[in-house]
Design an enzyme around this catalytic site. Structure first.
Site, PDB file in Angstrom:
ATOM      1  N   ALA A 114      -6.106   2.086  -3.873  1.00  0.00           N
ATOM      2  CA  ALA A 114      -4.837   1.411  -4.164  1.00  0.00           C
ATOM      3  C   ALA A 114      -3.768   2.366  -4.685  1.00  0.00           C
ATOM      4  O   ALA A 114      -2.684   1.940  -5.074  1.00  0.00           O
ATOM      5  CB  ALA A 114      -5.068   0.273  -5.154  1.00  0.00           C
ATOM      6  N   GLY A 115      -4.036   3.661  -4.668  1.00  0.00           N
ATOM      7  CA  GLY A 115      -3.035   4.629  -5.107  1.00  0.00           C
ATOM      8  C   GLY A 115      -2.117   5.032  -3.961  1.00  0.00           C
ATOM      9  O   GLY A 115      -2.179   4.485  -2.861  1.00  0.00           O
ATOM     10  N   ARG A 141       5.385  -8.926  -4.953  1.00  0.00           N
ATOM     11  CA  ARG A 141       4.392  -8.098  -4.260  1.00  0.00           C
ATOM     12  C   ARG A 141       3.036  -8.790  -4.192  1.00  0.00           C
ATOM     13  O   ARG A 141       2.316  -8.698  -3.189  1.00  0.00           O
ATOM     14  CB  ARG A 141       4.291  -6.761  -4.994  1.00  0.00           C
ATOM     15  CG  ARG A 141       3.375  -5.756  -4.375  1.00  0.00           C
ATOM     16  CD  ARG A 141       3.481  -4.412  -5.052  1.00  0.00           C
ATOM     17  NE  ARG A 141       4.691  -3.707  -4.683  1.00  0.00           N
ATOM     18  CZ  ARG A 141       4.805  -2.962  -3.574  1.00  0.00           C
ATOM     19  NH1 ARG A 141       3.785  -2.816  -2.761  1.00  0.00           N
ATOM     20  NH2 ARG A 141       5.927  -2.353  -3.291  1.00  0.00           N
ATOM     21  N   HIS A 166      -1.978  10.553   6.855  1.00  0.00           N
ATOM     22  CA  HIS A 166      -0.858  11.076   6.062  1.00  0.00           C
ATOM     23  C   HIS A 166      -0.442  12.438   6.622  1.00  0.00           C
ATOM     24  O   HIS A 166      -1.311  13.285   6.884  1.00  0.00           O
ATOM     25  CB  HIS A 166      -1.267  11.201   4.592  1.00  0.00           C
ATOM     26  CG  HIS A 166      -0.147  11.689   3.729  1.00  0.00           C
ATOM     27  ND1 HIS A 166       0.938  10.898   3.426  1.00  0.00           N
ATOM     28  CD2 HIS A 166       0.081  12.890   3.151  1.00  0.00           C
ATOM     29  CE1 HIS A 166       1.790  11.593   2.678  1.00  0.00           C
ATOM     30  NE2 HIS A 166       1.294  12.801   2.496  1.00  0.00           N
TER      31      HIS A 166
END
Ligand code: GRF
Length: 191
Positions: free
Chosen positions: A141-142, A64, A108
């Site tokens: 970054a969550g 990653r 989202h």
């Protein structure tokens, strides 16, 4: 305001942005569209619209961290003011977000902080909520976390399936993404 849009699939939200730019209703420059895998319709439709495209294939990297570094470099090449995750189904590293001064926008299909993750529509239905919706936010970054910019509610109707509900949410999501980008662009060049 220059943007780079990241997609993993169909890119219908991206198409709404392309349409708004082409119609002269949205004053942003789509510098490039990138994907995390080959063969996405999002990249195909961007290429058809004459937009530069790139693929940083997640599966082509050892881990990653290497993929994140390659993605950062690929996006940086276009010097965007804002990076847009529009159905981009990968978590990026804090280093990626730092490289763009935190200007990483995400959409989202649920009312965050409820129902984060890859199955926001399905999870809302499974819980049995009567109202869900969509969120445009600055992503950290969550998983679907970070400061919320805009939200709009969508009612869940009797007989909805995940597909019918997601399609109704996406109608609202496309409008919200375009209007949010319009507000950001106006703040970016206030003339
Ligand atoms: C959108 O609902 C987005 O929020 C979610 O996946 C969908 C992508 O749709 N993560 P599309 O690729 O823009 O059609």
């Amino acid at each position: 305001m220059r943007i780079v849009v990241l997609v993993s699939g169909t890119g219908s939200n991206l198409q709404a942005v392309i349409d708004a730019v082409q119609a002269g209703e949205l004053d942003v420059e789509i510098a490039a569209v990138g994907a995390d895998r080959p063969g996405t319709f999002g990249v195909d439709r961007s290429a058809a619209a004459g937009i530069p495209t790139f693929v940083v294939d997640f599966k082509a990297y050892a881990d990653r961290a290497e993929w994140n570094a390659a993605l950062t470099e690929a996006v940086q090449a276009y010097q965007p003011d804002v990076v847009v995750s529009s159905g981009f189904m990968r978590i990026v590293s804090p280093e990626f977000i730092d490289a763009f001064d935190g200007k990483y926008l995400n959409t989202h299909p649920a009312l965050l902080p409820s129902f984060p993750g890859a199955h926001g529509v399905r999870d809302a239905m499974a819980y049995g909520v009567k109202v869900t919706g969509c969120t445009v936010h600055w992503a950290d970054a969550g998983v679907d976390t970070g400061p919320i910019i805009a939200q709009e509610a969508v009612a869940i109707e009797d007989g909805d399936t995940e597909e019918t509900l997601h399609e109704r949410i996406k109608v609202v999501e496309r409008r919200l993404l375009v209007s949010t980008l319009g507000s950001l662009a106006a703040a970016h060049s206030p003339n």
